[in-house]
Enzyme design. Structure first.
Site: not given
Ligand code: CA
Length: 399
Positions: A120, A149, A158, A182, A193, A195, A199, A284, A289, A336
């Protein structure tokens, strides 16, 4: 004579039905916002009386997304209608992940360590904001995070454990399979995760509520975003991540954002990838926000990061490695990617100190950010988000 009249009425009715139906085939959608005290059950008949049909009900803002056959005529009729407050185009928004290509960055991409399923990797952004140092006492566990999204790859090994529900606002079904990538990337930055493979996200035990409001090309209409936000509120999310934006917003999404803020949801959005001054996109730039700019691995504000007085804070946003559609992983760059780092920190804080309001969360995140030397406030807001300092401050203030 009588039967002729009946036949004539039937013929006219049939023509009218055909007219409405052909209108429904139009792709040019409008959002009709009704007076607050207009019964939503009347929306269809009001729109039909003006030669249109409702494609999507938007009860959150007492509105409907509609299509019309004779648009000019219908607009004139609706504008005169006593129960119609506002009519606007159903604006097209885009996900924010495609800054101008930078050859040097691409060369560096090849140096990124690619994790296999036996190891990981902690992506640099997660380390940079000091998220691992708080995992002993806060992992975002159980905090509900809405990701509006392109959907999420629900079966990604994951992510799957943390994806608790999904909603496809485009087809109005429960299937949110990500046909772009995305949304899965954003979800992984928040909550991949811990795990032992792939990642790990900023808040590896946060719960993702995935919304598909954007299609495979990364385009989404305001009405689909509004419906997604409404679903998130219904699911009781605490935070909504919005890694999308547009230059011209429209009143409908503004109304939905204010409804979400009233419901106590923390809203976090990408500032935009256009660079330059006064270029912060909507949502934004909405006062409700948190607007997130993007930084690089060597603590610079990314050249593509949109700036302006609305920027609140910065997150890591270049060469970010995360989960991707099709159970894959990918490196992406953009505000993003910066945005979900801040969303993840908000989830960490809430799991350490449950019950904080959205306003308190925003203040904690901004007050504990690390100022970046040499960059004006318009580019970095309060500075780079700092998970360790934010969680410590939240715990300290509670005592
Ligand atoms: Ca992992």
């Amino acid at each position: 004579m009588f039967s002729f009249v009946i036949a004539y009425i039937i013929a006219i009715a049939s023509l009218a039905r055909r007219a409405v139906k052909s209108g429904c085939d139009s792709h040019h959608r409008k959002i009709v916002i009704f007076d607050a005290d207009t019964d939503p059950r009347k929306h269809d008949s009001i729109v039909e009386s003006c030669g249109g049909c409702v494609k999507k009900a938007l009860p959150l803002i007492n509105a409907a997304a509609c299509v019309f056959r004779e648009e000019d005529q219908a607009m004139a009729l609706l504008a005169r209608h006593g129960e119609v407050k506002w009519i606007e185009d159903d604006t097209v928004f885009a996900i924010v992940d495609t800054p101008a290509p930078d050859v040097r960055k691409c060369v560096r991409c090849f140096g990124v360590k690619r994790p296999g399923f036996s190891t990981q990797t902690t992506p640099w952004g997660v380390t940079k904001i000091d998220a691992p140092s708080v995992w002993a006492r806060a992992t975002g566990k159980g905090v509900r995070v809405g990701v509006v999204d392109t959907g999420v790859n629900m079966s990604h090994p994951d992510l799957a454990v943390n994806v608790k529900a999904g909603f496809d606002a485009i087809s109005e079904t429960e299937g949110v399979e990500d046909d772009n990538g995305h949304g899965t990337h954003v979800a992984g930055i928040i909550a991949a995760l811990d795990n032992g493979f792939g990642v790990v996200g900023v808040a590896p035990e946060a719960h993702i509520y995935a919304v598909k409001s954007f299609d495979s090309k990364g385009k989404g209409m305001a009405s689909d975003i509004i419906q997604g936000i409404a679903w998130c509120i219904d699911q009781g999310v605490s935070i909504i991540n919005m890694s999308f934006g547009t230059v011209d917003s429209g009143k409908a999404l503004e109304l939905a954002i204010s409804k979400a803020a009233e419901a106590g949801v923390l809203l976090v959005a990408a500032s935009g990838n256009t660079g330059g001054q006064n270029t912060v996109l909507y949502p934004a730039r909405d006062p409700n926000v948190v607007a997130v700019a993007a930084s690089t691995q060597d603590d610079q504000i990314a050249a593509f990061s949109s700036s302006g007085p609305e920027v609140d804070i910065t997150g890591p946003g270049t060469d970010i490695y995360s989960t991707y559609a099709g159970q894959r992983y990918k490196t992406l760059t953009g505000t993003s990617m910066a945005c979900p780092h801040v969303t993840g920190v908000a989830a960490l804080i809430l799991s350490a100190v449950p019950g904080l309001s959205a306003k308190e969360l925003e203040e904690l995140i901004c007050e504990t950010a690390t100022a970046m030397n040499g960059f004006p406030r318009d580019q970095q807001g309060e500075g780079l988000v700092n998970a360790r300092a934010a969680v410590a401050s939240a715990i300290e203030n509670r005592l």
